[in-house]
Design an enzyme around this catalytic site. Structure first.
Site, PDB file in Angstrom:
ATOM      1  N   GLU A 131      12.847   2.018  -2.432  1.00  0.00           N
ATOM      2  CA  GLU A 131      12.344   0.649  -2.537  1.00  0.00           C
ATOM      3  C   GLU A 131      12.898  -0.133  -3.718  1.00  0.00           C
ATOM      4  OE1 GLU A 131       8.325   2.449  -3.243  1.00  0.00           O
ATOM      5  OE2 GLU A 131       7.992   0.556  -4.238  1.00  0.00           O
ATOM      6  N   ALA A 132      13.315   0.540  -4.783  1.00  0.00           N
ATOM      7  CA  ALA A 132      13.803  -0.201  -5.947  1.00  0.00           C
ATOM      8  C   ALA A 132      15.230  -0.705  -5.732  1.00  0.00           C
ATOM      9  CB  ALA A 132      13.733   0.665  -7.198  1.00  0.00           C
TER      10      ALA A 132
END
Lengths: 333, 256, 333, 256
Positions: free
Chosen positions: B51-52
């Protein structure tokens, strides 16, 4: 615009683009050198009660020096944007600097476990909270970066995260479907750690950008800490590599190892023993006090902290770990 | 006695569910191990998102953080959170893996608080990206220990949506059609969700466990599939790769 | 959601994220080589009646080979996203390929003047139009890239551009101010020219990105033309440089000088005499027919076009012009 | 006789209005020349944006396109359209320069059609970025020839908003407060907009022109400032720099 449902969460920072426009109108956009110490940057640009946002993700590319200095200068009653905030949040809770928080992910340090002190602090009732998801906070920052009052998405709906958020469900006037709107957040101040910046604040960074490109644009005041200063001419040599332009930036602080004990991509890996030391010290408030005294309060600046943590020799070890990624142990070719 | 521990079985079972050429969002820990194992066995073309911003890395070792340098090591792109979440929102990501302190019969998950939100008994980290993944990815998978307090009749806080109150309530809430919880993998069994009621249903029991064991460790009534399978034991090849090339330091499988 | 005012403009492409999700669910996301000729890419991925978008801005970094091939294959009734579209629009109008158009900027070639033929075509009544501004179209693309049905902004309001748009004015539920919502556009197909791509479609580009990062994500099908193929290993060596990831891409065509006669940053400048030749040929429909026959219809592929335009020798001249920017004539140091 | 042509005067007058340390969005042509001239004279710290993504270039020569390589030559960033427009929308950009086929008494501009939109007599390119800049930038400047058909009582199409129907109608429409048309520079005069009515008002006449000349070449009634200045002639230093370092090939000033 008919609101079908509205979360009960509070607004902790400005969401009004008109107010932000008035601020940005008077902000100096000229090309002047802004190099200063971390101490000076925090003195000038972080005030009690400000709503603050910290760049990076987890303990990766985080401006740790700014967090330490906020403790040393005793800032209080800060609002905080908790967008997968780990070691930075841990530090600010240790300094009891926060009194309101937009939460997406806090008190944890991912695979390392939970911060006992941050948890106690958040369970103490001393911090007002609004719930969000990571992407909701990304959008709230992006809305501010765009100069609009909200953005729209299709998450949160139906959950209690929505019920405790500051968001609102409406019917899409184009599709007739339910969608959720997230109000902008213009932080009073943000701090972002980058690989390289010139004296004016033009920044380059490598690896994942998380939400930092939007955050730089959303924040009213922006403090950059950089591993290295770069000749301004190098920025102009290849403008495709610039991630953050100078006119957003208020302070440029050269802070080598500035993400320590977190990871800095292509530079150094995280110092896991030191992060464990933090978690252990936090188990007992007395021990934590002594630990903070030793690692932050009695330290004059970030360089001294790095020295106390083993200085260049330790940094070189972490650098080797980072640069050996992919070469360690068993792996695919 | 079994030549594997229960964590190994859970990881191997989860891994088997991931099809080749599918796309997945993972975090750290067991889900990441399952995805890595799948990539190294039957699903070499599994595309992993973090997700980052990490996209399709060739994971050298298990990441410590969803944003550390390993998550984009030899990736095809180092991107940002909006790009990843919007890739999910557009419908390009098949699977995600989530966990939580509580789960209810509709697969709703709690990772926010125990007790009231105003005066929590226990504060957890909150959604992180979980609500987003649970909203957007086509199939949400859960790996979690089987116990009565975790599998609860009344969830204290829905951090991440499952099928909400069942039936078509998820889609009616505005969440993307056709998405939702897919499998729950515990130390005892594998569950899916019955098609019309969206209630949790046992479809497979791990070797050595009976339905009564699962129900005894669950705070709500579980449905049962017409035919309940036995979960395949980890294959020797899976175990060998898991132990030597996925988690040689036993960070995850050491907990089993 | 109460709509205060609604533009009368038509929707020419899907704006519904649910429909797009069903499409993207079945799209193959695996890492397979997609190298093919421009002819094959247009045969497979551009159909009559598709809504098409062209990357770049003005005559800069535009996939000209795709536009030529669309004419050669006689595609008709295309919808078009006219986001400061200049030479690309001129070509498609010359081929009478378009029957509906989202307009922000069309028929002009910026400082070079207006295209007589594109103007005639647009004044002929054969093309249905919806008005937009450049940023409105950027947002409509971005909404699709985000997977949401609309984005919000503070432009258009009060103007006739709004009245003839597909946008809607509503009251912001957070600030009470009037804001304007712009519906998403998911193009059926987009073509983008980049500096470098690997065989899977991972792309790098330099210089301004215009709206191409969003466009790549919004389009259902994506054709990449690249100045050069790049070893896949080079992409993985530095993932920070990837602008477009492979799983968005359907076709990779290596087309050196692919933006000619437009400009390609750091590669070659625009061929102004040839662009003037276009404008002059367009003054008379008969002359234009002969001109198109010579430059497009009788040409087998883009390499042959480049040969007819002077081949490598001419390309080297344009390359020198590009690389001499900043060194020509009088200027500041 | 004057030692300058009227295009030179317009560019010099426009240039003088740009303060040092201010920010501006420009396109090609006369506005770009005015910005370049300002940068090389009294406003070395003028920050120039181009809508396609060029940020603060050191312009070597006049660009042909708002997106060609010159627009980001030695710039501090090569960005994209959303970033530039959103920088304007956030309120960071002080000035923009626009033109158009028609302008009315409230500074509304038409660059879309003459005649009806459904069956236009003449089709123009449309808004491009003009509506966006006119909506977002604090001060919109217009450089345009003074003639009756262009300065029209009834505009056929408002492509880009000025003060709409005057008074507070611009702000009431939802456009950002405090923004709007600032100066109109023609071959005869400089106009501003009266504060409460927002009607166009003559504030300065170029050497050799009378108020009657301007009114005779304007399709609506112009207001007059209490004191009407004479527009300063181009300074010799301005002319020299304009001719030798801004537009040595006379692309723009050759039209004057």
């Amino acid at each position: 615009m008919d609101v079908l449902e509205r979360g009960s969460g509070e607004f902790f920072a400005t969401h009004d683009p008109e107010e932000a426009r008035q601020f940005f109108l008077q902000k100096d956009k000229s090309l002047v050198a802004k190099v200063m110490t971390v101490k000076e940057a925090v003195e000038r640009f972080v005030q009690d009660s400000d709503y603050i946002a910290i760049g990076g993700f987890g303990a990766n590319r985080v401006p740790v020096a700014i967090c330490h200095e906020i403790l040393r200068q005793g800032r209080k009653n800060l609002g905080f944007l908790g967008h997968t905030s780990t070691h930075d949040f841990q530090i600010l809770c240790a300094g009891e600097a926060i009194d309101r928080c937009d939460i997406a992910y806090i008190i944890g340090l991912e695979a390392r476990g939970l911060s006992p002190n941050a948890r106690r602090y958040m369970e103490s009732g001393r911090v007002r909270v609004t719930e969000n998801s990571n992407y909701t906070l990304s959008m709230r920052i992006k809305a501010a970066a765009m100069g609009v009052p909200f953005l729209v998405s299709r998450n949160l709906m139906g959950s209690d995260t929505f019920a405790k958020s500051a968001s609102a469900v409406v019917t899409c006037p184009f599709t007739g479907h339910r969608v959720v709107l997230h109000p902008a957040i213009y932080p009073d101040v943000a701090a972002i750690h980058v690989h390289e910046a010139d004296v004016y604040g033009n920044c380059r960074l490598r690896g994942i950008t998380v939400s930092d490109l939007d955050l730089a644009r959303a924040a009213k005041r922006l403090i950059i800490t950089a591993e290295r200063l770069l000749p301004a001419e190098e920025i102009r040599r290849d403008p495709s590599l610039t991630a953050i332009p100078y006119y957003l930036v208020d302070a440029v602080c050269e802070v080598p190892y500035g993400s320590y004990p977190g990871c800095m991509p292509y530079e150094y890996f995280s110092d896991e023993p030191h992060l464990r030391e933090w978690l252990e010290a936090e188990e007992d408030p007395e021990r934590l006090r002594a630990f903070l005294e030793r690692t932050i309060y009695s330290v004059s600046d970030f360089s001294e902290y790095i020295e106390r943590q083993g200085g260049i020799a330790r940094m070189m070890e972490l650098r080797r770990m980072e640069l050996l990624i992919g070469q360690e142990g068993c792996q695919d070719g | 006695m079994a030549d594997y521990n229960i964590m190994e079985l859970m990881i191997c079972a989860a891994s088997r569910l991931l099809e080749d050429r599918s796309t997945i969002s993972v975090g750290t820990g067991a889900p990441c191990a399952a995805a890595m194992l799948a990539q190294k066995t039957h699903a070499p073309n599994l595309v992993i998102f973090f997700e980052a911003g990490g996209v399709a890395p060739i994971l050298p070792l298990m990441p410590i953080s969803v944003g550390d340098s390993r998550t984009f090591y030899r990736g095809v792109m180092a991107s940002g959170m909006c790009d990843i979440m919007e890739t999910c929102q557009r419908g390009l990501v098949d699977y995600c893996f989530l966990g939580g302190a509580q789960i209810d019969r509709y697969g709703n998950l709690n990772s926010t608080v125990i007790g009231s939100h105003e005066h929590p008994k226990v504060r957890f980290p909150g959604s992180g990206g979980a609500n987003d993944f649970a909203s957007y990815c086509w199939r949400t998978m859960v790996i979690t220990p089987q116990d009565r307090r975790r599998f609860t009749d009344r969830i204290d806080f829905i951090t991440s949506p499952g099928y909400l109150s069942g039936g078509d309530s998820r889609e009616r809430s505005g969440l993307p059609a056709g998405s939702g919880p897919y499998r729950v993998i515990t130390n005892m069994a594998i569950m899916d969700f019955e098609e019309s009621s969206k209630r949790m249903r046992v479809i497979s029991l791990h070797p050595g466990y009976r339905l009564e064991d699962v129900q005894a460790n669950c705070g709500f009534e579980l449905l049962q599939a017409d035919r309940i399978e036995e979960t395949p034991r980890p294959a020797p090849q899976q175990l060998q790769i898991l132990r030597t090339r996925v988690d040689p330091d036993r960070y995850i499988i050491g907990r089993g």
